[in-house]
Design an enzyme around this catalytic site. Structure first.
Site, PDB file in Angstrom:
ATOM      1  N   ASN A 145       3.161  19.451 -10.412  1.00  0.00           N
ATOM      2  CA  ASN A 145       2.859  20.770  -9.820  1.00  0.00           C
ATOM      3  C   ASN A 145       2.216  20.627  -8.453  1.00  0.00           C
ATOM      4  OD1 ASN A 145       3.643  22.372 -12.061  1.00  0.00           O
ATOM      5  ND2 ASN A 145       1.767  21.742 -13.117  1.00  0.00           N
ATOM      6  N   VAL A 146       1.198  19.790  -8.374  1.00  0.00           N
ATOM      7  CA  VAL A 146       0.455  19.661  -7.117  1.00  0.00           C
ATOM      8  C   VAL A 146       1.139  18.659  -6.187  1.00  0.00           C
ATOM      9  CG1 VAL A 146      -1.789  19.147  -6.073  1.00  0.00           C
ATOM     10  CG2 VAL A 146      -1.700  20.206  -8.346  1.00  0.00           C
ATOM     11  N   GLY A 160      -2.650  26.219  -9.356  1.00  0.00           N
ATOM     12  CA  GLY A 160      -1.293  26.396  -8.852  1.00  0.00           C
ATOM     13  C   GLY A 160      -0.974  25.283  -7.866  1.00  0.00           C
ATOM     14  N   LYS A 185     -15.670  20.738 -14.148  1.00  0.00           N
ATOM     15  CA  LYS A 185     -15.917  21.359 -12.837  1.00  0.00           C
ATOM     16  C   LYS A 185     -17.405  21.660 -12.657  1.00  0.00           C
ATOM     17  CE  LYS A 185     -11.269  23.278 -12.647  1.00  0.00           C
ATOM     18  NZ  LYS A 185     -10.427  24.398 -13.072  1.00  0.00           N
ATOM     19  N   ARG A 235       6.250   8.866 -13.192  1.00  0.00           N
ATOM     20  CA  ARG A 235       6.567   8.187 -14.456  1.00  0.00           C
ATOM     21  C   ARG A 235       8.075   8.171 -14.704  1.00  0.00           C
ATOM     22  NH1 ARG A 235       3.163  11.247 -18.833  1.00  0.00           N
ATOM     23  NH2 ARG A 235       4.023  12.762 -17.403  1.00  0.00           N
ATOM     24  N   GLY A 264      -9.283  24.985  -7.193  1.00  0.00           N
ATOM     25  CA  GLY A 264      -8.013  24.948  -6.454  1.00  0.00           C
ATOM     26  C   GLY A 264      -8.127  25.078  -4.954  1.00  0.00           C
ATOM     27  N   GLU A 298      -1.240  26.279 -21.033  1.00  0.00           N
ATOM     28  CA  GLU A 298      -0.470  25.061 -21.301  1.00  0.00           C
ATOM     29  C   GLU A 298      -0.006  25.064 -22.756  1.00  0.00           C
ATOM     30  OE1 GLU A 298      -0.287  22.188 -19.243  1.00  0.00           O
ATOM     31  OE2 GLU A 298      -1.367  23.106 -17.576  1.00  0.00           O
TER      32      GLU A 298
HETATM   33  N1  LIG Z   1      -1.850  22.228 -11.597  1.00  0.00           N
HETATM   34  C1  LIG Z   1      -2.888  22.789 -11.007  1.00  0.00           C
HETATM   35  O1  LIG Z   1      -2.905  24.013 -10.790  1.00  0.00           O
HETATM   36  C2  LIG Z   1      -4.049  21.967 -10.554  1.00  0.00           C
HETATM   37  C3  LIG Z   1      -5.077  22.552  -9.791  1.00  0.00           C
HETATM   38  C4  LIG Z   1      -6.141  21.774  -9.324  1.00  0.00           C
HETATM   39  C5  LIG Z   1      -6.185  20.440  -9.675  1.00  0.00           C
HETATM   40  N2  LIG Z   1      -5.186  19.902 -10.446  1.00  0.00           N
HETATM   41  C6  LIG Z   1      -5.302  18.494 -10.781  1.00  0.00           C
HETATM   42  O2  LIG Z   1      -4.249  17.804 -10.117  1.00  0.00           O
HETATM   43  C7  LIG Z   1      -3.807  16.713 -10.915  1.00  0.00           C
HETATM   44  C8  LIG Z   1      -2.316  16.831 -11.155  1.00  0.00           C
HETATM   45  O3  LIG Z   1      -2.046  18.041 -11.815  1.00  0.00           O
HETATM   46  P1  LIG Z   1      -0.528  18.569 -11.964  1.00  0.00           P
HETATM   47  O4  LIG Z   1      -0.618  19.932 -12.554  1.00  0.00           O
HETATM   48  O5  LIG Z   1       0.210  18.407 -10.685  1.00  0.00           O
HETATM   49  O6  LIG Z   1       0.032  17.558 -13.063  1.00  0.00           O
HETATM   50  P2  LIG Z   1       1.538  17.326 -13.508  1.00  0.00           P
HETATM   51  O7  LIG Z   1       2.393  18.458 -13.069  1.00  0.00           O
HETATM   52  O8  LIG Z   1       1.515  16.943 -14.932  1.00  0.00           O
HETATM   53  O9  LIG Z   1       1.977  16.049 -12.643  1.00  0.00           O
HETATM   54  C9  LIG Z   1       1.514  14.763 -12.909  1.00  0.00           C
HETATM   55  C10 LIG Z   1       2.351  13.780 -12.102  1.00  0.00           C
HETATM   56  O10 LIG Z   1       1.827  12.471 -12.300  1.00  0.00           O
HETATM   57  C11 LIG Z   1       2.891  11.594 -12.642  1.00  0.00           C
HETATM   58  N3  LIG Z   1       2.364  10.544 -13.503  1.00  0.00           N
HETATM   59  C12 LIG Z   1       1.803  10.661 -14.721  1.00  0.00           C
HETATM   60  N4  LIG Z   1       1.420   9.468 -15.184  1.00  0.00           N
HETATM   61  C13 LIG Z   1       1.769   8.570 -14.251  1.00  0.00           C
HETATM   62  C14 LIG Z   1       1.639   7.166 -14.137  1.00  0.00           C
HETATM   63  N5  LIG Z   1       1.107   6.454 -15.116  1.00  0.00           N
HETATM   64  N6  LIG Z   1       2.106   6.569 -13.012  1.00  0.00           N
HETATM   65  C15 LIG Z   1       2.663   7.293 -12.025  1.00  0.00           C
HETATM   66  N7  LIG Z   1       2.797   8.627 -12.069  1.00  0.00           N
HETATM   67  C16 LIG Z   1       2.365   9.250 -13.159  1.00  0.00           C
HETATM   68  C17 LIG Z   1       3.926  12.453 -13.325  1.00  0.00           C
HETATM   69  O11 LIG Z   1       5.189  11.835 -13.227  1.00  0.00           O
HETATM   70  P3  LIG Z   1       6.517  12.510 -13.838  1.00  0.00           P
HETATM   71  O12 LIG Z   1       6.711  13.785 -13.071  1.00  0.00           O
HETATM   72  O13 LIG Z   1       7.592  11.556 -13.539  1.00  0.00           O
HETATM   73  O14 LIG Z   1       6.241  12.720 -15.271  1.00  0.00           O
HETATM   74  C18 LIG Z   1       3.805  13.740 -12.518  1.00  0.00           C
HETATM   75  O15 LIG Z   1       4.638  13.676 -11.376  1.00  0.00           O
HETATM   76  C19 LIG Z   1      -4.673  16.747 -12.176  1.00  0.00           C
HETATM   77  O16 LIG Z   1      -5.800  15.934 -11.996  1.00  0.00           O
HETATM   78  C20 LIG Z   1      -5.108  18.192 -12.248  1.00  0.00           C
HETATM   79  O17 LIG Z   1      -6.321  18.353 -12.951  1.00  0.00           O
HETATM   80  C21 LIG Z   1      -4.138  20.634 -10.877  1.00  0.00           C
END
Ligand SMILES: NC(=O)c1ccc[n+]([C@@H]2O[C@H](COP(=O)([O-])OP(=O)(O)OC[C@H]3O[C@@H](n4cnc5c(N)ncnc54)[C@H](OP(=O)(O)O)[C@@H]3O)[C@@H](O)[C@H]2O)c1
Length: 431
Positions: free
Chosen positions: A14-15, A305, A203, A46, A132, A188
């Site tokens: 997502n990010v 987001g 947080k 991954r 965010g 989720e």
């Molecule tokens: N989503 C939000 O709104 C938001 C807001 C603020 C902060 N965050 C923080 O930002 C971070 C990412 O969130 P997200 O929502 O973007 O997560 P996400 O959509 O689940 O994306 C995680 C990414 O990490 C990759 N990944 C997972 N394990 C891995 C590994 N061992 N080696 C290499 N790549 C790996 C995944 O690969 P694949 O795609 O190939 O599976 C995916 O591309 C988290 O710490 C979250 O707390 C998120």
């Protein structure tokens, strides 16, 4: 030609996918703002086959090798503790500046990560980890560094805020509202981290550490989620002109002997409908900061987001890149105050209590005497009789949480009390 700053991106979900997009789309502006072009040299994921839009030559499944390669900056948006912790320690120890959005990691391992950053003389920035897109950590770390912050209180989890807002609007119960939130993509598949308050607690730990120049980890934070909030609680709040929000509250506490400590808690609370946080609905976040000289400040915006969070990541990226260009670094960890963290039992809170009682003389005084026994003073009482039953609504003044809890336990056992319909902490001004 100027040598570019090389960036490794860990994660493209997502990010991460939004970070990659902005790095390409804003390339020229970023170069002008930083003073050097930025080149994305690799993206660790991954499952490479899930990223058809990303040039294949950038993708790798070997995040450790990417971190170890000839890059200047590492951006981590994988999430979770491992392998993120090991990867970031390796990056920092090899002199790379780090930007992370990982609240879970920063709330647990900040000390170790900052120590590695200090030793190598590099930056560790993590604006996107809390609220965010909202610029909040930089203001706490930098803009307010000359002030004395006494309290930080906010709504820092969009999923729970969406659910509580919907319960307030529709009068529905928790379970059906969670189901609706999942259906609409606001929760989720496994909502535990959000609804049980773990995300908000991480947080809160980060906010308290920065605000009070001390070290608070997620385990230090008292945590109650929203799964026990009932439609009856929401209705009781409404009658009082209040609404229920999941709040993260970080407070500086002055002890009678002149020493100081901090209390950090996450729990649902009733706030007056006129309170600025009451109008923060759906997936939005807002955080109130109270400081000696600045007074009250409020930060508001999209707390999650892909694109909003990527905005915060990019802001950090520009900051650490600029530091590298001029050869300096931003602020490191500031935990010199080393304040003890109080257990919830010692935090001062206020309670709202709604009781079903027998409608007969002496009930109110029996209940009131339990409050007096525990040295808890009552701010407001409302009693309504109806055919042998009565409802009694009590809001207390501020008292130690342990005293309030014992009061509720004892009241629940009074013969005249048929049911404790709702117990909820209260924040905001005295009624
Ligand atoms: N989503 C939000 O709104 C938001 C807001 C603020 C902060 N965050 C923080 O930002 C971070 C990412 O969130 P997200 O929502 O973007 O997560 P996400 O959509 O689940 O994306 C995680 C990414 O990490 C990759 N990944 C997972 N394990 C891995 C590994 N061992 N080696 C290499 N790549 C790996 C995944 O690969 P694949 O795609 O190939 O599976 C995916 O591309 C988290 O710490 C979250 O707390 C998120």
């Amino acid at each position: 030609m100027t040598e570019p700053l090389k960036v490794a991106l860990l994660g493209c979900g997502n990010v991460g996918s939004e970070v990659a997009r902005l790095l390409v789309e804003q390339r020229a502006d970023l170069a002008a703002r930083i003073g050097k072009p930025v080149q994305l040299t690799g993206i660790a994921v991954r499952r490479p086959n899930r990223h058809p839009g990303v040039p294949a030559e950038l993708l790798t499944t070997d995040a450790a090798a990417l971190v170890d390669s000839d890059v200047d900056l590492v951006v981590e948006v994988i999430g979770g503790i491992e392998p993120a912790r090991t990867l970031l320690l390796a990056a920092l120890r090899s002199g790379k500046s780090v930007v992370s959005a990982n609240k879970a990691l920063l709330a647990e391992h900040a000390a170790e990560l900052f120590a590695a950053a200090d030793e190598a003389g590099v930056d560790l920035y993590f604006e996107a980890a809390v609220a965010g897109a909202i610029p909040l950590l930089r203001p706490l770390r930098e803009s307010l560094a000359g002030d004395r912050i006494n309290r930080v209180m906010g709504i820092v989890n969009g999923t729970t805020n969406f659910i509580l807002s919907a319960m307030d609007e529709t009068g529905s119960g928790y379970a059906e509202t969670l189901e609706e939130a999942s259906r609409r993509g606001y929760a989720e598949a496994d909502p535990t981290a959000d609804v049980d308050g773990y995300d908000a607690a991480s947080k809160a730990a980060i906010l308290a550490s920065l605000a009070f120049h001390t070290r608070v980890t997620a385990a230090d934070v008292y945590r109650e989620g929203i799964s026990a909030v009932t439609a009856a609680d929401v209705a009781a709040a409404r009658v009082l002109g209040r609404t229920i929000k999941l709040l993260a509250i970080c407070e500086r506490v002055s002890e009678p002997d002149g020493s100081e400590s901090v209390a950090v808690r996450v729990h649902p609370a009733m706030i007056p409908r006129g309170h600025p946080l009451a109008g923060v609905n759906g997936a939005f976040n807002a955080v109130f900061v109270e400081a000696d000289a600045a007074g009250q400040l409020m930060f508001y915006g999209q707390g999650a987001g892909g694109a909003p969070s990527a905005s915060a990541v990019l802001g950090d990226l520009v900051a650490v890149a600029r530091n590298r260009v001029v050869g300096g670094r931003g602020p490191g960890e500031s935990a010199y105050a080393a304040l003890p963290v109080l257990p919830i039992s010692r935090a001062n809170t206020r309670y709202h209590l709604s009781l079903d009682v027998a409608d007969r003389p002496g009930v109110l005084s029996a209940v009131a005497s339990v409050f007096a026994e525990h040295d808890v003073s009552i701010a407001a009482v409302r009693q309504e009789g109806r055919a042998g039953d009565a409802s009694l609504v009590i809001v207390t003044h501020s008292a130690p949480d342990a005293a309030l809890r014992s009061t509720v336990d004892k009241i629940a056992g009074l013969p005249a009390v048929r049911e404790v319909v709702s117990v909820m902490r209260v924040e905001g001004e005295e009624p």
